[in-house]
Design an enzyme around this catalytic site. Sequence first.
Site, PDB file in Angstrom:
ATOM      1  N   TYR A 154       0.852  -1.188   0.000  1.00  0.00           N
ATOM      2  CA  TYR A 154       0.000   0.000   0.000  1.00  0.00           C
ATOM      3  C   TYR A 154       0.882   1.230   0.000  1.00  0.00           C
ATOM      4  O   TYR A 154       1.802   1.352   0.809  1.00  0.00           O
ATOM      5  CB  TYR A 154      -0.904   0.005   1.235  1.00  0.00           C
ATOM      6  CG  TYR A 154      -1.776   1.227   1.359  1.00  0.00           C
ATOM      7  CD1 TYR A 154      -2.826   1.429   0.469  1.00  0.00           C
ATOM      8  CD2 TYR A 154      -1.549   2.169   2.347  1.00  0.00           C
ATOM      9  CE1 TYR A 154      -3.644   2.558   0.577  1.00  0.00           C
ATOM     10  CE2 TYR A 154      -2.350   3.295   2.463  1.00  0.00           C
ATOM     11  CZ  TYR A 154      -3.398   3.488   1.578  1.00  0.00           C
ATOM     12  OH  TYR A 154      -4.185   4.607   1.686  1.00  0.00           O
ATOM     13  N   ASP A 249       9.532   2.661  -0.781  1.00  0.00           N
ATOM     14  CA  ASP A 249       8.566   3.313   0.104  1.00  0.00           C
ATOM     15  C   ASP A 249       8.909   2.954   1.548  1.00  0.00           C
ATOM     16  O   ASP A 249       8.664   1.839   2.005  1.00  0.00           O
ATOM     17  CB  ASP A 249       7.158   2.863  -0.265  1.00  0.00           C
ATOM     18  CG  ASP A 249       6.073   3.539   0.567  1.00  0.00           C
ATOM     19  OD1 ASP A 249       6.415   4.166   1.589  1.00  0.00           O
ATOM     20  OD2 ASP A 249       4.894   3.418   0.205  1.00  0.00           O
ATOM     21  N   LYS A 281       5.357   9.193   8.858  1.00  0.00           N
ATOM     22  CA  LYS A 281       5.160   8.639  10.192  1.00  0.00           C
ATOM     23  C   LYS A 281       6.211   9.080  11.203  1.00  0.00           C
ATOM     24  O   LYS A 281       6.101  10.172  11.748  1.00  0.00           O
ATOM     25  CB  LYS A 281       5.023   7.125  10.106  1.00  0.00           C
ATOM     26  CG  LYS A 281       3.828   6.702   9.224  1.00  0.00           C
ATOM     27  CD  LYS A 281       3.526   5.242   9.319  1.00  0.00           C
ATOM     28  CE  LYS A 281       2.426   4.831   8.346  1.00  0.00           C
ATOM     29  NZ  LYS A 281       1.119   5.423   8.614  1.00  0.00           N
TER      30      LYS A 281
END
Length: 443
Positions: A154, A249, A281
Amino acid sequence: MTSTPTDQTTVRDEASAALLQRSRAVTPGGVNSPVRAFRAVGGTPRFIASARGPWLTDVDGNRYVDLICSWGPMILGHAHPDVEAAVQKAATKGFSFGTPSENEVALAEEIVSRVEPLEQVRLVNSGTEATMSALRLARGATGRSTVVKFAGCYHGHVDPLLAAAGSGVATFALPDSAGVPSSAAHETIVLPYNDIQAVEQAFAEHGDEIACVITEASPGNMGVVPPAPGFTSALRRITKEHGALLISDEVMTGFRCSAAGWYGLEREPEGGAPDLFTFGKVMGGGFPAAAFGGSAELMANLAPDGPVYQAGTLSGNPVATAAGLATLRGCTADVYDRIGVVAHTIADAASEALTGAGVPHTIQWAGSMFSVFFRDGAVRNYEDAKAQDTEAFGRFFHSMLDQGVHLPPSSFEAWFVSASHDDAAVEHVLQALPAAAAAAARA
């Protein structure tokens, strides 16, 4: 009431239920991100009123040991004093300027200093924005439009990446969400993760059209499924051979797996580092902040120096960058040692409890990130991840919740701990596990 590991009655959730009903009137599904709705596990999502250290407190007054950690960012724990002080200091000087500020320079310098291949980064506001911008840069730099991604990885809700596999291994994808035009999905090829042969085939058929391959450095969005030995190096070799870029990623793994993220654990793959990295994050310390970056030569394609346009009013926000900088500076070797000890203590105890209850399971790791899959055998890709007992996980989840431990509300997610998880918090989790394993074992 506050649940304890010996109290097997369901905790009160009237206030959370009332807030969910109120929210549904003004917000789709009552939540602002789908996994929060508890659809995968059933029941009422807990509306959290406050958090400190390793503890969450909901609007009904229940306390939980937090094993979500805001899906990774709270590596130091909630409301860490150093981060809190940095935010307060920044906020007294203004919330947003719409101009450059020193904080954004300092945060960029900190990120570049930690990940050796990086020379420059551009700050943005979310992981989705980081991957979207990295794709645009890759397409602009190569003059090609096709993207290769992997099923189960994702990368945010970017149209070309919300795509499902087509009818053949190397065929173009189909939309995986309403609202994604087929034209966007048709520029994406979705392959099985950890399948080098599938990547070779895709490039053999479409190599001169492919701008980039994007992959989670170590996937955590189908549960933790690390790359098989040699897989990352194969991606580097194949993309170089065909003039495509490789995007790693690290929104989830960046600065959580190690001081340099997954790259710091796996080190540089044979053939060289990825061309672009994306982060989020941890680097925001709980605030909306993310980044993408690569070599100075590649990043020079971005406006104002180059033709690839990317912009954002709140990018490099002075308060968010202050939180991110304080968090990264707080991620010492002792912090990484502590979260490793805590994660392994909890995972080992969970495995022991599930084994004792006769529940099939396997645990997989990316640094201190781990997932408990409710199935036997290694999980190498999304198809393996889907072949687990999600109903058993739901029973396990609710038993833990009733005993004051908040797990991620999906069996396809990573578990996260923080350096603030002290011995008392860890013991609280350990005491809850046997009953939860017994609940999982019940048909």
